[in-house]
Design a protein around this motif. Structure first.
Motif, PDB file in Angstrom:
ATOM      1  N   ASP A   1       9.586  -2.899   2.363  1.00 47.60           N
ATOM      2  CA  ASP A   1       9.619  -3.753   1.163  1.00 47.60           C
ATOM      3  C   ASP A   1      11.067  -4.146   0.910  1.00 47.60           C
ATOM      4  OD1 ASP A   1       9.760  -4.769  -1.431  1.00 47.60           O
ATOM      5  OD2 ASP A   1       8.158  -3.485  -2.176  1.00 47.60           O
ATOM      6  N   ASN A   2      11.400  -5.402   1.081  1.00 45.03           N
ATOM      7  CA  ASN A   2      12.780  -5.861   0.924  1.00 45.03           C
ATOM      8  C   ASN A   2      13.050  -6.548  -0.408  1.00 45.03           C
ATOM      9  OD1 ASN A   2      14.020  -4.967   3.378  1.00 45.03           O
ATOM     10  ND2 ASN A   2      12.776  -6.497   4.458  1.00 45.03           N
ATOM     11  N   SER A   3      12.168  -6.346  -1.366  1.00 41.34           N
ATOM     12  CA  SER A   3      12.420  -6.894  -2.700  1.00 41.34           C
ATOM     13  C   SER A   3      13.350  -5.959  -3.470  1.00 41.34           C
ATOM     14  CB  SER A   3      11.097  -7.050  -3.459  1.00 41.34           C
ATOM     15  OG  SER A   3      10.495  -5.769  -3.638  1.00 41.34           O
TER      16      SER A   3
ATOM     17  N   LYS B   1       0.876  -1.189   0.000  1.00 39.88           N
ATOM     18  CA  LYS B   1       0.000   0.000   0.000  1.00 39.88           C
ATOM     19  C   LYS B   1       0.907   1.231   0.000  1.00 39.88           C
ATOM     20  CE  LYS B   1      -3.877   2.139   2.410  1.00 39.88           C
ATOM     21  NZ  LYS B   1      -4.678   2.169   3.668  1.00 39.88           N
ATOM     22  N   PHE B   2       1.424   1.523  -1.191  1.00 41.13           N
ATOM     23  CA  PHE B   2       2.485   2.537  -1.279  1.00 41.13           C
ATOM     24  C   PHE B   2       1.932   3.962  -1.378  1.00 41.13           C
ATOM     25  CE2 PHE B   2       4.253  -1.396  -3.138  1.00 41.13           C
ATOM     26  CZ  PHE B   2       5.292  -1.586  -2.238  1.00 41.13           C
TER      27      PHE B   2
ATOM     28  N   ARG C   1       8.695   2.323  -3.023  1.00 40.39           N
ATOM     29  CA  ARG C   1       8.891   0.969  -2.476  1.00 40.39           C
ATOM     30  C   ARG C   1      10.104   0.935  -1.545  1.00 40.39           C
ATOM     31  NH1 ARG C   1       9.791  -2.688  -7.240  1.00 40.39           N
ATOM     32  NH2 ARG C   1       9.974  -4.290  -5.605  1.00 40.39           N
ATOM     33  N   ALA C   2      11.171   1.651  -1.949  1.00 36.44           N
ATOM     34  CA  ALA C   2      12.388   1.693  -1.115  1.00 36.44           C
ATOM     35  C   ALA C   2      12.149   2.442   0.193  1.00 36.44           C
ATOM     36  CB  ALA C   2      13.524   2.348  -1.902  1.00 36.44           C
TER      37      ALA C   2
ATOM     38  N   LYS D   1      17.339   1.285   0.060  1.00 35.61           N
ATOM     39  CA  LYS D   1      16.666   1.997   1.150  1.00 35.61           C
ATOM     40  C   LYS D   1      16.938   3.505   0.968  1.00 35.61           C
ATOM     41  CE  LYS D   1      15.144  -1.769   3.019  1.00 35.61           C
ATOM     42  NZ  LYS D   1      13.716  -2.111   2.901  1.00 35.61           N
ATOM     43  N   ALA D   2      16.539   4.295   1.948  1.00 35.44           N
ATOM     44  CA  ALA D   2      16.583   5.759   1.807  1.00 35.44           C
ATOM     45  C   ALA D   2      17.971   6.273   1.424  1.00 35.44           C
ATOM     46  CB  ALA D   2      16.109   6.414   3.100  1.00 35.44           C
TER      47      ALA D   2
END
Length: 465
Positions: free
Chosen positions: A216-218, A166-167, A196-197, A230-231
Motif C-alpha cells: 500500500d503506497n498511500s 485485505k489487511f 497498511r504500512a 514502511k516497516a
C-alpha cells in the motif's frame, strides 16, 4: 548465598561462572561477555533445508505431489531437524565460556516470539535465532527493525496475509503491544495504519521483502505523522515516543533480577536507556553493576533452564544428552521455539506451580541417584508410583566439598553456594543428614554430601535466586 554464585546463575545458567566473576570482577566479566566470539556457521543438520525463496517454493511444490506416506517421512525429518536445532542451542548455553550472550538470546527469543510449530521452516527459525544472537548486546531499535523483516516473524504473525485492500493487523498490533511500547500507548488507528504500512511485506531470500503488487503506497498517519511509511519508518516513529523504554526495561529486570520489579526501577533504567539511544550493552552494565551492589537475592524464581543446568553442573554430569534438557524444559512449560502464544512464557509464579515443583523434585531425585532423564524415565516419572520396566545404568555423581572440613563447615559451604538464606529448622535438618561424626575423608563421604544436596534441592528457598 555467596554473591558470585548468585550472579553466576543470573548471568548464565548455572554456578560455573562464579569463580570467574569472583576473580576478574563483574565489570570485566560483562565486557568479556559482550565481546566474546560466537560461531556463525550454519549447522550441518540444516544443509538440506531450503534456504532461498526459490528452494522453499520448489520444496513445497514437491511435497504436494507426494503420496501420504512420503509426506509423513518428510514431516518426520523436519521434526528431527527441529529437535537437533533445540539440542544445538542447549549445547551453546552449556558450553560457551561467557554464557551471558545466550542468556540474552533466550530473553529476546521470549520477547520476539516466533514458534517453529507455526513457522515450520527450520532455516527461518535458525535465521531468527541468529538475528537475536548477533544483536543481543546491540541496539534495541535496530534489532526490532531486523526482526520485523525476518521471514520467521512475517510467517508467525500472518503478515503474508496482509495485502493492500485485505489487511491483517497481527504484526502491526504485536509490534506495538508486545514488542515495543505496550498497551495504553497507542490507538487502534495506529494499528490499522501500521498494518497498511506493512502490507505486502512477504517472504524473501535473506529476510522479508515488499511485493509491489501487494503493498500500500498511500499516505498513512502513524502517531500523528503522515507519509508513505514502511516497516523501518514505523520502528523509527515508535522509538520517538515518550514511553518507549519502559516495557523492555521492565522485562529485562524481570528476566534477570526481580519477578516484580518496582516501577521506580523500571522508569529509572528506562530513562537511562533512552538517553543512551537504546544501546543494550551499556544498559545491562548499568543495571547489573548497580543491582550487584544491593542485597537482591530471593526475588526471582529460577526458570527451568537455570534449574536443570545448575543440577547438571553441581552433580558434575559430563556426558549428559542435550535431549534430556530439551525434554525437561518441555515438561516444565519452557519448550524452546514453541511458546504457547505470542506473549511468551509468563515466568514468575508459573515456574513454581505444584506440578512443576513436583517434577523438579523428581528430577533432582533421579539425577542425584545417578539415573538419566531418558524419555522413558521422563514419561514414567509423571505417573504416580510408576517406574520404568528396565532400570538404566546408574552414573556416578559427585558434589564439590571441602574434604578437610567437618559436617558444619560442609553444610555451610553448600548453603553459601546454593541458598540465599538458612533458618534454624533447615540447619537442624541438614545436621541430621550430615551428622557430627561425619568423616569427609571416608571413601563413601560423597554419597552423604549428595544426599545433603538432594535435600537442599527440595527446599522452597533453593527455587529462588
Amino acid at each position: 548465598m555467596k554473591k558470585s554464585n548468585l550472579w553466576s546463575l543470573r548471568l548464565g545458567f548455572s554456578g560455573k561462572e562464579a569463580d570467574k566473576i569472583e576473580k576478574i570482577g563483574l565489570e570485566k566479566f560483562l565486557k568479556r561477555s559482550y565481546y566474546a566470539k560466537f560461531d556463525k556457521d550454519v549447522p550441518a543438520f540444516l544443509n538440506d533445508d531450503p534456504k532461498t525463496l526459490a528452494e522453499y517454493k520448489e520444496s513445497r511444490q514437491r511435497i504436494k505431489d507426494l503420496d501420504p506416506e512420503e509426506k509423513k517421512k518428510i514431516q518426520k525429518k523436519e521434526n528431527q531437524t527441529t529437535a537437533e536445532l533445540k539440542k544445538w542451542w542447549i549445547a551453546k548455553m552449556q558450553t560457551d565460556e561467557f554464557p551471558l550472550r545466550e542468556k540474552m538470546v533466550v530473553f529476546w527469543h521470549n520477547h520476539f516470539v516466533a514458534t517453529s510449530q507455526k513457522v515450520k521452516i527450520n532455516y527461518w527459525i535458525y535465521q531468527h535465532n541468529m538475528i537475536l544472537r548477533e544483536n543481543a548486546f546491540g541496539n534495541f531499535r535496530e534489532l526490532t527493525r531486523q526482526i520485523v523483516k525476518s521471514n520467521a516473524m512475517v510467517k508467525y504473525l500472518d503478515n503474508v496475509d496482509n495485502k493492500k485492500g485485505k489487511f491483517n493487523e497481527n504484526l502491526s498490533r504485536e509490534l506495538l503491544e508486545l514488542f515495543t511500547i505496550g498497551i495504553g500507548n497507542y490507538t487502534e488507528e495506529d494499528i490499522k495504519n501500521g498494518a497498511r504500512a506493512l502490507a505486502g511485506l512477504n517472504y524473501g531470500d535473506e529476510g522479508a521483502v515488499y511485493r509491489k503488487n501487494l503493498e500500500d503506497n498511500s499516505n498513512k498517519t502513524y502517531f500523528g505523522k503522515t507519509g508513505n511509511w514502511k516497516a523501518d519508518d514505523l520502528v523509527d516513529i515508535i522509538f520517538e515516543q515518550k514511553n518507549i523504554p519502559y516495557l523492555i526495561t521492565r522485562k529485562i529486570l524481570k528476566w534477570f533480577l526481580y519477578d516484580n520489579p518496582s516501577e521506580e526501577l523500571v522508569v529509572y533504567y528506562g530513562d537511562y536507556f533512552r538517553k543512551i539511544n537504546f544501546e543494550i550493552a551499556p544498559l545491562l552494565t548499568k543495571i547489573f553493576t548497580e543491582e550487584y551492589a544491593k542485597d537482591t537475592s530471593g526475588n526471582k524464581i529460577k526458570d527451568p533452564l537455570v534449574y536443570i543446568s545448575q543440577l547438571i553442573n553441581e552433580l558434575q554430569l559430563k556426558d549428559y544428552d542435550e535431549a534430556m534438557i530439551v525434554a525437561f524444559l518441555k515438561q516444565q512449560g519452557m519448550d524452546l521455539y514453541n511458546q504457547l502464544n505470542v506473549k511468551g512464557w509468563d515466568g514468575g509464579n508459573s515456574w513454581l506451580t505444584s506440578q512443576v515443583y513436583l517434577q523438579r523434585n523428581t528430577t533432582a531425585d533421579l539425577l542425584c541417584n545417578g539415573r538419566s532423564l531418558s524419555k522413558k524415565v521422563q514419561s514414567a516419572m509423571t505417573e504416580e508410583n510408576s517406574r520404568p520396566k528396565k532400570e538404566p545404568e546408574k552414573k556416578i555423581v559427585k558434589i564439590d566439598f571441602d574434604s578437610n572440613g567437618n559436617n558444619k563447615t560442609i553444610i555451610s559451604e553448600l548453603s553459601n553456594r546454593l541458598l540465599f538464606t538458612v533458618n534454624e529448622s533447615m540447619q537442624k535438618d541438614m545436621e541430621n543428614l550430615l551428622k557430627y561424626d561425619f568423616d569427609p575423608k571416608n571413601p563413601n563421604a560423597n554419597y552423604g554430601v549428595v544426599r545433603l544436596f538432594n535435600y537442599i534441592t527440595k527446599l522452597p528457598e533453593y527455587q529462588l535466586i
